[in-house]
Design a protein around this motif. Structure first.
Motif, PDB file in Angstrom:
ATOM      1  N   ASN A 135       0.829  -1.210   0.000  1.00 60.06           N
ATOM      2  CA  ASN A 135       0.000   0.000   0.000  1.00 60.06           C
ATOM      3  C   ASN A 135       0.863   1.259   0.000  1.00 60.06           C
ATOM      4  OD1 ASN A 135      -2.761   1.280   0.328  1.00 60.06           O
ATOM      5  ND2 ASN A 135      -1.685   2.158   2.067  1.00 60.06           N
ATOM      6  N   GLY A 136       1.916   1.244   0.798  1.00 65.25           N
ATOM      7  CA  GLY A 136       2.771   2.407   0.878  1.00 65.25           C
ATOM      8  C   GLY A 136       3.476   2.739  -0.417  1.00 65.25           C
ATOM      9  N   PHE A 137       3.886   1.696  -1.142  1.00 60.88           N
ATOM     10  CA  PHE A 137       4.644   1.907  -2.372  1.00 60.88           C
ATOM     11  C   PHE A 137       3.774   2.032  -3.626  1.00 60.88           C
ATOM     12  CE2 PHE A 137       8.287   0.086   0.032  1.00 60.88           C
ATOM     13  CZ  PHE A 137       9.187   1.114  -0.214  1.00 60.88           C
ATOM     14  N   PHE A 138       2.677   1.262  -3.679  1.00 57.33           N
ATOM     15  CA  PHE A 138       1.940   1.158  -4.936  1.00 57.33           C
ATOM     16  C   PHE A 138       0.483   1.622  -4.845  1.00 57.33           C
ATOM     17  CE2 PHE A 138       5.180  -2.237  -4.852  1.00 57.33           C
ATOM     18  CZ  PHE A 138       6.004  -1.766  -5.872  1.00 57.33           C
ATOM     19  N   LEU A 139      -0.285   1.055  -3.922  1.00 63.12           N
ATOM     20  CA  LEU A 139      -1.715   1.387  -3.855  1.00 63.12           C
ATOM     21  C   LEU A 139      -1.936   2.805  -3.354  1.00 63.12           C
ATOM     22  CD1 LEU A 139      -3.090  -1.960  -2.330  1.00 63.12           C
ATOM     23  CD2 LEU A 139      -2.927  -1.291  -4.750  1.00 63.12           C
ATOM     24  N   LYS A 140      -1.193   3.173  -2.326  1.00 59.65           N
ATOM     25  CA  LYS A 140      -1.231   4.519  -1.733  1.00 59.65           C
ATOM     26  C   LYS A 140      -2.635   4.936  -1.274  1.00 59.65           C
ATOM     27  CE  LYS A 140       2.833   6.105  -4.271  1.00 59.65           C
ATOM     28  NZ  LYS A 140       3.736   5.934  -3.116  1.00 59.65           N
ATOM     29  N   ILE A 141      -3.354   3.972  -0.703  1.00 52.10           N
ATOM     30  CA  ILE A 141      -4.657   4.282  -0.111  1.00 52.10           C
ATOM     31  C   ILE A 141      -4.413   5.112   1.147  1.00 52.10           C
ATOM     32  CG2 ILE A 141      -6.742   3.317   0.938  1.00 52.10           C
ATOM     33  CD1 ILE A 141      -6.225   0.788  -0.731  1.00 52.10           C
ATOM     34  N   PRO A 142      -5.016   6.295   1.261  1.00 49.21           N
ATOM     35  CA  PRO A 142      -4.762   7.148   2.432  1.00 49.21           C
ATOM     36  C   PRO A 142      -5.272   6.513   3.719  1.00 49.21           C
ATOM     37  CG  PRO A 142      -6.545   8.045   1.102  1.00 49.21           C
ATOM     38  CD  PRO A 142      -5.950   6.921   0.308  1.00 49.21           C
ATOM     39  N   ILE A 143      -4.555   6.727   4.809  1.00 46.22           N
ATOM     40  CA  ILE A 143      -4.893   6.132   6.093  1.00 46.22           C
ATOM     41  C   ILE A 143      -5.225   7.246   7.075  1.00 46.22           C
ATOM     42  CG2 ILE A 143      -4.066   4.667   7.969  1.00 46.22           C
ATOM     43  CD1 ILE A 143      -2.159   3.401   5.925  1.00 46.22           C
ATOM     44  N   PRO A 144      -6.418   7.231   7.640  1.00 38.97           N
ATOM     45  CA  PRO A 144      -6.833   8.306   8.547  1.00 38.97           C
ATOM     46  C   PRO A 144      -5.892   8.487   9.730  1.00 38.97           C
ATOM     47  CG  PRO A 144      -8.688   6.878   7.983  1.00 38.97           C
ATOM     48  CD  PRO A 144      -7.456   6.207   7.476  1.00 38.97           C
ATOM     49  N   ASP A 145      -5.522   9.728   9.992  1.00 37.86           N
ATOM     50  CA  ASP A 145      -4.776  10.098  11.195  1.00 37.86           C
ATOM     51  C   ASP A 145      -3.412   9.421  11.293  1.00 37.86           C
ATOM     52  OD1 ASP A 145      -4.661  11.715  13.472  1.00 37.86           O
ATOM     53  OD2 ASP A 145      -5.190  10.048  14.787  1.00 37.86           O
ATOM     54  N   LEU A 156       7.109   1.062   9.174  1.00 41.38           N
ATOM     55  CA  LEU A 156       6.980   0.530   7.817  1.00 41.38           C
ATOM     56  C   LEU A 156       7.352   1.568   6.755  1.00 41.38           C
ATOM     57  CD1 LEU A 156       3.592  -1.457   8.031  1.00 41.38           C
ATOM     58  CD2 LEU A 156       5.925  -2.370   8.096  1.00 41.38           C
ATOM     59  N   ASN A 157       7.683   2.770   7.188  1.00 39.71           N
ATOM     60  CA  ASN A 157       7.930   3.868   6.254  1.00 39.71           C
ATOM     61  C   ASN A 157       9.355   3.795   5.685  1.00 39.71           C
ATOM     62  OD1 ASN A 157       8.087   6.261   4.834  1.00 39.71           O
ATOM     63  ND2 ASN A 157       6.986   7.440   6.386  1.00 39.71           N
ATOM     64  N   VAL A 158       9.504   3.024   4.612  1.00 38.06           N
ATOM     65  CA  VAL A 158      10.816   2.831   3.998  1.00 38.06           C
ATOM     66  C   VAL A 158      11.378   4.120   3.390  1.00 38.06           C
ATOM     67  CG1 VAL A 158      12.101   1.568   2.238  1.00 38.06           C
ATOM     68  CG2 VAL A 158      10.343   0.392   3.576  1.00 38.06           C
ATOM     69  N   PRO A 159      10.599   4.889   2.621  1.00 37.55           N
ATOM     70  CA  PRO A 159      11.168   6.116   2.039  1.00 37.55           C
ATOM     71  C   PRO A 159      11.723   7.084   3.074  1.00 37.55           C
ATOM     72  CG  PRO A 159       9.083   5.582   0.986  1.00 37.55           C
ATOM     73  CD  PRO A 159       9.219   4.650   2.158  1.00 37.55           C
ATOM     74  N   LYS A 160      11.131   7.125   4.251  1.00 36.99           N
ATOM     75  CA  LYS A 160      11.567   8.068   5.278  1.00 36.99           C
ATOM     76  C   LYS A 160      12.735   7.547   6.098  1.00 36.99           C
ATOM     77  CE  LYS A 160       9.742  10.934   9.057  1.00 36.99           C
ATOM     78  NZ  LYS A 160       8.506  11.303   9.823  1.00 36.99           N
ATOM     79  N   GLY A 162      14.364   4.206   5.570  1.00 34.95           N
ATOM     80  CA  GLY A 162      15.262   3.269   4.912  1.00 34.95           C
ATOM     81  C   GLY A 162      14.951   1.815   5.233  1.00 34.95           C
ATOM     82  N   TRP A 163      15.459   0.931   4.363  1.00 36.84           N
ATOM     83  CA  TRP A 163      15.166  -0.494   4.501  1.00 36.84           C
ATOM     84  C   TRP A 163      15.792  -1.095   5.764  1.00 36.84           C
ATOM     85  CZ3 TRP A 163      11.484  -3.217   2.525  1.00 36.84           C
ATOM     86  CH2 TRP A 163      10.930  -2.881   1.282  1.00 36.84           C
ATOM     87  N   ASN A 164      16.999  -0.680   6.107  1.00 38.01           N
ATOM     88  CA  ASN A 164      17.650  -1.240   7.300  1.00 38.01           C
ATOM     89  C   ASN A 164      16.821  -0.992   8.557  1.00 38.01           C
ATOM     90  OD1 ASN A 164      19.821  -2.258   5.907  1.00 38.01           O
ATOM     91  ND2 ASN A 164      21.118  -0.464   6.241  1.00 38.01           N
ATOM     92  N   TYR A 165      16.301   0.224   8.678  1.00 32.40           N
ATOM     93  CA  TYR A 165      15.468   0.593   9.823  1.00 32.40           C
ATOM     94  C   TYR A 165      14.200  -0.255   9.861  1.00 32.40           C
ATOM     95  CZ  TYR A 165      12.658   3.680  12.852  1.00 32.40           C
ATOM     96  OH  TYR A 165      11.864   4.197  13.841  1.00 32.40           O
ATOM     97  N   VAL A 166      13.516  -0.332   8.722  1.00 37.38           N
ATOM     98  CA  VAL A 166      12.243  -1.059   8.651  1.00 37.38           C
ATOM     99  C   VAL A 166      12.447  -2.541   8.884  1.00 37.38           C
ATOM    100  CG1 VAL A 166      10.357  -1.746   7.106  1.00 37.38           C
ATOM    101  CG2 VAL A 166      11.106   0.645   7.190  1.00 37.38           C
ATOM    102  N   LEU A 167      13.437  -3.123   8.229  1.00 40.47           N
ATOM    103  CA  LEU A 167      13.662  -4.561   8.380  1.00 40.47           C
ATOM    104  C   LEU A 167      14.111  -4.913   9.788  1.00 40.47           C
ATOM    105  CD1 LEU A 167      15.356  -5.444   4.966  1.00 40.47           C
ATOM    106  CD2 LEU A 167      13.003  -5.898   5.686  1.00 40.47           C
ATOM    107  N   THR A 168      14.882  -4.027  10.416  1.00 42.75           N
ATOM    108  CA  THR A 168      15.293  -4.275  11.800  1.00 42.75           C
ATOM    109  C   THR A 168      14.092  -4.286  12.733  1.00 42.75           C
ATOM    110  OG1 THR A 168      17.467  -3.258  11.438  1.00 42.75           O
ATOM    111  CG2 THR A 168      16.687  -3.426  13.718  1.00 42.75           C
ATOM    112  N   TYR A 169      13.220  -3.284  12.599  1.00 41.91           N
ATOM    113  CA  TYR A 169      12.013  -3.229  13.427  1.00 41.91           C
ATOM    114  C   TYR A 169      11.134  -4.456  13.185  1.00 41.91           C
ATOM    115  CZ  TYR A 169      11.678   1.107  16.106  1.00 41.91           C
ATOM    116  OH  TYR A 169      11.821   2.072  17.066  1.00 41.91           O
ATOM    117  N   CYS A 170      10.936  -4.797  11.918  1.00 37.99           N
ATOM    118  CA  CYS A 170      10.066  -5.931  11.589  1.00 37.99           C
ATOM    119  C   CYS A 170      10.663  -7.235  12.103  1.00 37.99           C
ATOM    120  CB  CYS A 170       9.843  -6.006  10.081  1.00 37.99           C
ATOM    121  SG  CYS A 170       8.818  -4.645   9.436  1.00 37.99           S
ATOM    122  N   ALA A 171      11.990  -7.368  12.023  1.00 36.45           N
ATOM    123  CA  ALA A 171      12.640  -8.583  12.518  1.00 36.45           C
ATOM    124  C   ALA A 171      12.480  -8.709  14.030  1.00 36.45           C
ATOM    125  CB  ALA A 171      14.118  -8.575  12.133  1.00 36.45           C
TER     126      ALA A 171
END
Length: 202
Positions: A135-145, A156-160, A162-171
């Motif tokens: 959704n963040g990369f392709f669909l871009k459906i807006p999310i309230p608030d 989950l915000n990769v553009p802001k 980076g992948w290392n940050y996101v993957l570390t949190y998700c791991a």
């Protein structure tokens, strides 16, 4: 009671902030509990066995899915929340998850899970993570608030960040989720008699 609370929390979130709230894992997991609890009420009225092994294994997966809502929110998101003391917020993040966990711990029969079950229980959060990134990369459906919309959560915000940050949190979330899945399976595999034997003076 569980069904009523889950329906109320989910309903308030959608009624107040729109259908876009279904983009949040919080609301989806509470909706899952609401549907599951309604089915449990229906099955009880039909005289169906709610202590069947396969049913309890599925219920444990639902339990883990809603408990990650509680844990991640309390540790990572609650300190950033601007409107913490809302009825729907407390219902969705604390009351319903803890209620459902207690129901699983107290009511369900022991020794019903298989040791690969905690691995399968990770499928719903992983599916949501994949959906959130799509959704963040392709669909871009807006999310309230959501400050990081179209990403539902900051981790989950990769553009802001980076992948290392996101993957570390998700791991970290994934490993913790899997670990607590095995903790739940272990607790539900204990024999009550063993505690009595250790505490008995004779």
């Amino acid at each position: 009671m569980l069904a009523i609370l889950a329906i109320t929390g989910t309903g308030l979130e959608i009624a107040k902030y729109g259908i876009g709230m279904l983009m949040y894992y919080t609301v989806l997991s509470n909706l899952l509990v609401a549907v599951f609890a309604v089915y449990m009420v229906y099955a009880m009225n039909k005289g169906q066995n709610l202590q069947d092994q396969n049913f309890l294994r599925i219920k444990a997966g639902v339990t883990m899915s809603i408990m990650i809502t509680c844990v991640v929110y309390h540790i990572m998101l609650a300190p950033l929340a601007e409107h913490f003391w809302r009825v729907e917020n407390l219902l969705c993040h604390y009351i319903v998850p803890i209620y459902f966990l207690l129901d699983t711990l107290i009511v369900d029969r022991l020794r019903q899970y298989k040791w690969l079950d905690p691995v399968w229980w990770t499928s719903l959060p992983l599916a949501y993570m994949a959906f959130g990134l799509v959704n963040g990369f392709f669909l871009k459906i807006p999310i309230p608030d959501a400050k990081d919309s179209p990403f539902a959560y900051f981790f989950l915000n990769v553009p802001k960040y980076g992948w290392n940050y996101v993957l570390t949190y998700c791991a970290i979330i994934f490993v913790t989720y899997l670990l607590f899945g095995y903790v739940l399976a272990g607790v539900k595999s204990l024999k009550p008699q063993s505690f009595l034997a250790k505490s008995a003076p004779f």
